[in-house]
Design a protein around this motif. Structure first.
Motif, PDB file in Angstrom:
ATOM      1  N   ALA A  30      43.439  32.706  39.759  1.00 23.14           N
ATOM      2  CA  ALA A  30      43.162  33.641  38.671  1.00 23.14           C
ATOM      3  C   ALA A  30      42.264  32.960  37.634  1.00 23.14           C
ATOM      4  O   ALA A  30      41.900  31.787  37.762  1.00 23.14           O
ATOM      5  CB  ALA A  30      44.470  34.100  38.035  1.00 23.14           C
ATOM      6  N   PHE A  31      41.900  33.710  36.613  1.00 23.15           N
ATOM      7  CA  PHE A  31      41.134  33.171  35.487  1.00 23.15           C
ATOM      8  C   PHE A  31      41.866  31.972  34.889  1.00 23.15           C
ATOM      9  O   PHE A  31      43.080  32.004  34.767  1.00 23.15           O
ATOM     10  CB  PHE A  31      40.993  34.271  34.426  1.00 23.15           C
ATOM     11  CG  PHE A  31      40.250  33.861  33.185  1.00 23.15           C
ATOM     12  CD1 PHE A  31      38.870  33.975  33.117  1.00 23.15           C
ATOM     13  CD2 PHE A  31      40.950  33.373  32.076  1.00 23.15           C
ATOM     14  CE1 PHE A  31      38.193  33.596  31.964  1.00 23.15           C
ATOM     15  CE2 PHE A  31      40.271  32.993  30.929  1.00 23.15           C
ATOM     16  CZ  PHE A  31      38.892  33.102  30.881  1.00 23.15           C
ATOM     17  N   PRO A  32      41.187  30.865  34.567  1.00 20.31           N
ATOM     18  CA  PRO A  32      39.733  30.691  34.504  1.00 20.31           C
ATOM     19  C   PRO A  32      39.144  29.885  35.652  1.00 20.31           C
ATOM     20  O   PRO A  32      38.104  29.246  35.484  1.00 20.31           O
ATOM     21  CB  PRO A  32      39.568  29.928  33.197  1.00 20.31           C
ATOM     22  CG  PRO A  32      40.763  29.002  33.183  1.00 20.31           C
ATOM     23  CD  PRO A  32      41.895  29.775  33.847  1.00 20.31           C
ATOM     24  N   ALA A  33      39.779  29.876  36.827  1.00 19.31           N
ATOM     25  CA  ALA A  33      39.341  29.005  37.920  1.00 19.31           C
ATOM     26  C   ALA A  33      37.879  29.234  38.293  1.00 19.31           C
ATOM     27  O   ALA A  33      37.080  28.283  38.367  1.00 19.31           O
ATOM     28  CB  ALA A  33      40.239  29.212  39.142  1.00 19.31           C
ATOM     29  N   ALA A  34      37.484  30.492  38.541  1.00 26.39           N
ATOM     30  CA  ALA A  34      36.106  30.781  38.942  1.00 26.39           C
ATOM     31  C   ALA A  34      35.127  30.413  37.837  1.00 26.39           C
ATOM     32  O   ALA A  34      34.040  29.887  38.102  1.00 26.39           O
ATOM     33  CB  ALA A  34      35.970  32.254  39.309  1.00 26.39           C
TER      34      ALA A  34
ATOM     35  N   LEU B 223      40.885  43.325  39.524  1.00 31.14           N
ATOM     36  CA  LEU B 223      40.754  42.883  38.133  1.00 31.14           C
ATOM     37  C   LEU B 223      42.058  42.287  37.624  1.00 31.14           C
ATOM     38  O   LEU B 223      42.049  41.257  36.928  1.00 31.14           O
ATOM     39  CB  LEU B 223      40.323  44.058  37.242  1.00 31.14           C
ATOM     40  CG  LEU B 223      38.962  44.680  37.552  1.00 31.14           C
ATOM     41  CD1 LEU B 223      38.609  45.725  36.513  1.00 31.14           C
ATOM     42  CD2 LEU B 223      37.878  43.630  37.642  1.00 31.14           C
ATOM     43  N   ASP B 224      43.159  42.908  37.969  1.00 30.87           N
ATOM     44  CA  ASP B 224      44.461  42.372  37.542  1.00 30.87           C
ATOM     45  C   ASP B 224      44.705  40.992  38.133  1.00 30.87           C
ATOM     46  O   ASP B 224      45.242  40.099  37.461  1.00 30.87           O
ATOM     47  CB  ASP B 224      45.581  43.327  37.960  1.00 30.87           C
ATOM     48  CG  ASP B 224      45.613  44.606  37.129  1.00 30.87           C
ATOM     49  OD1 ASP B 224      45.004  44.609  36.042  1.00 30.87           O
ATOM     50  OD2 ASP B 224      46.222  45.592  37.579  1.00 30.87           O
TER      51      ASP B 224
ATOM     52  N   GLU C  39      47.418  35.669  33.920  1.00 31.74           N
ATOM     53  CA  GLU C  39      48.208  35.585  32.689  1.00 31.74           C
ATOM     54  C   GLU C  39      47.348  35.603  31.436  1.00 31.74           C
ATOM     55  O   GLU C  39      47.858  35.504  30.317  1.00 31.74           O
ATOM     56  CB  GLU C  39      49.044  34.296  32.707  1.00 31.74           C
ATOM     57  CG  GLU C  39      50.023  34.203  33.865  1.00 31.74           C
ATOM     58  CD  GLU C  39      51.049  35.326  33.824  1.00 31.74           C
ATOM     59  OE1 GLU C  39      51.520  35.678  32.726  1.00 31.74           O
ATOM     60  OE2 GLU C  39      51.362  35.868  34.912  1.00 31.74           O
ATOM     61  N   ALA C  40      46.049  35.707  31.583  1.00 38.19           N
ATOM     62  CA  ALA C  40      45.143  35.674  30.435  1.00 38.19           C
ATOM     63  C   ALA C  40      45.142  37.024  29.715  1.00 38.19           C
ATOM     64  O   ALA C  40      45.615  38.032  30.240  1.00 38.19           O
ATOM     65  CB  ALA C  40      43.729  35.319  30.886  1.00 38.19           C
ATOM     66  N   SER C  41      44.586  37.041  28.525  1.00 35.98           N
ATOM     67  CA  SER C  41      44.463  38.289  27.776  1.00 35.98           C
ATOM     68  C   SER C  41      43.178  39.001  28.179  1.00 35.98           C
ATOM     69  O   SER C  41      42.234  38.391  28.698  1.00 35.98           O
ATOM     70  CB  SER C  41      44.419  38.006  26.272  1.00 35.98           C
ATOM     71  OG  SER C  41      43.218  37.348  25.913  1.00 35.98           O
ATOM     72  N   LEU C  42      43.137  40.309  27.943  1.00 34.79           N
ATOM     73  CA  LEU C  42      41.944  41.079  28.257  1.00 34.79           C
ATOM     74  C   LEU C  42      40.747  40.585  27.460  1.00 34.79           C
ATOM     75  O   LEU C  42      39.620  40.554  27.961  1.00 34.79           O
ATOM     76  CB  LEU C  42      42.192  42.564  27.984  1.00 34.79           C
ATOM     77  CG  LEU C  42      43.143  43.268  28.949  1.00 34.79           C
ATOM     78  CD1 LEU C  42      43.470  44.668  28.462  1.00 34.79           C
ATOM     79  CD2 LEU C  42      42.540  43.335  30.348  1.00 34.79           C
TER      80      LEU C  42
END
Length: 270
Positions: A103-107, A179-180, A185-188
């Motif tokens: 998930a974010f922020p890996a990419a 997208l989810d 666990e990050a914020s939009l």
């Protein structure tokens, strides 16, 4: 984020169309392509495309689409080779996908490390420009707007700039799922590039299809308004009859390549 059609045929036909459109980049020279070069801390790979002759001051990082869950650097290999033939050091990169559990922020971290790799390989001052399609466009924006000191420009094609409105507007259940998975666990706000626009950001060229039924054109408009409010140089190009695939083989590709090249040449000359 491209729909889940087979990518092999897209890649082959894209290479053919790009060869036909080579005039958009200028006189074509030769390029050396190195495939599967390791970069960064997560063991990702990139393909490096280097001009055989003198290189321009601009280096390009191409970032593929695929809803953050699929796609590969091969999808942008035609662009990488083409622009290297036009004198631009280029690379097309892999990054960690949500289908692999990232998930974010890996990419985003992978994109930033690819930028670092490009600067190092240039062996001297270089102007790095990020070019992304769909999910790759979102990553290009996120990386470019967060690293103003090192990014000279951003070209984003059919990307998401505001995850909250994108999730609310798209009718595609699979895209919302993708997208989810990317948000995790990050914020939009953390994952939405529009909230990271500020005065002093590099120039941005926005391409979008007005008939895009996957990522609405309103995403491009939201971004353009945010850039305008902050005094950031930008161009917004909307293809009235274009859908989500405006960077894939089709009637808009030649014009898109022509306008991309003009933007890159302006940065190169600046």
């Amino acid at each position: 984020m491209p729909t889940r059609r087979p990518l092999v045929c897209q890649t082959l036909s894209l290479a053919l169309v790009i060869l036909l459109c080579a005039v958009s980049v200028g006189s074509a020279g030769e390029a050396v392509v190195q495939r599967g070069v390791s970069y960064g801390s997560s063991g990702q790979k990139l393909d490096a495309c280097t001009p055989k002759g003198p290189a321009r001051t601009v280096s390009i990082v191409f970032i593929h689409g695929g809803g953050f869950s699929q796609g590969s650097r091969a999808d942008m290999r035609g662009y990488c080779r083409l622009f290297a033939q036009g004198g631009f050091r280029s690379s097309t990169i892999s990054y960690r996908l949500t289908s692999q559990g990232h998930a974010f922020p890996a990419a985003l971290t992978d994109v930033k490390e690819a930028v670092h790799w490009m600067r190092k390989e240039a062996q001297g001052p270089t102007k790095v420009v990020l070019v992304g399609y769909s999910a790759g466009a979102t990553l290009a924006l996120s990386a470019g707007l967060a690293d103003r000191s090192g990014i000279a420009g951003i070209i984003e094609v059919a990307g998401i700039s505001d995850f909250e409105t994108a999730r609310a507007q798209t009718p595609h259940r699979r895209l919302r799922k993708d997208l989810d998975a990317y948000i995790g666990e990050a914020s939009l706000k953390a994952v939405s590039p529009v909230y990271h626009v500020s005065r002093g950001d590099p120039p941005v060229f926005i391409f979008h299809g007005k008939q895009d039924n996957l990522v609405p054109v309103s995403q491009a408009v939201i971004l353009a308004k945010a850039l305008e409010r902050n005094g950031v140089k930008h161009l917004l190009r909307v293809f009235d009859d274009g859908g989500h695939g405006i960077m894939l083989p089709g009637k808009h590709l030649k014009q898109l390549l022509h306008e991309m090249t003009g933007f890159l040449a302006a940065i190169d000359a600046g």
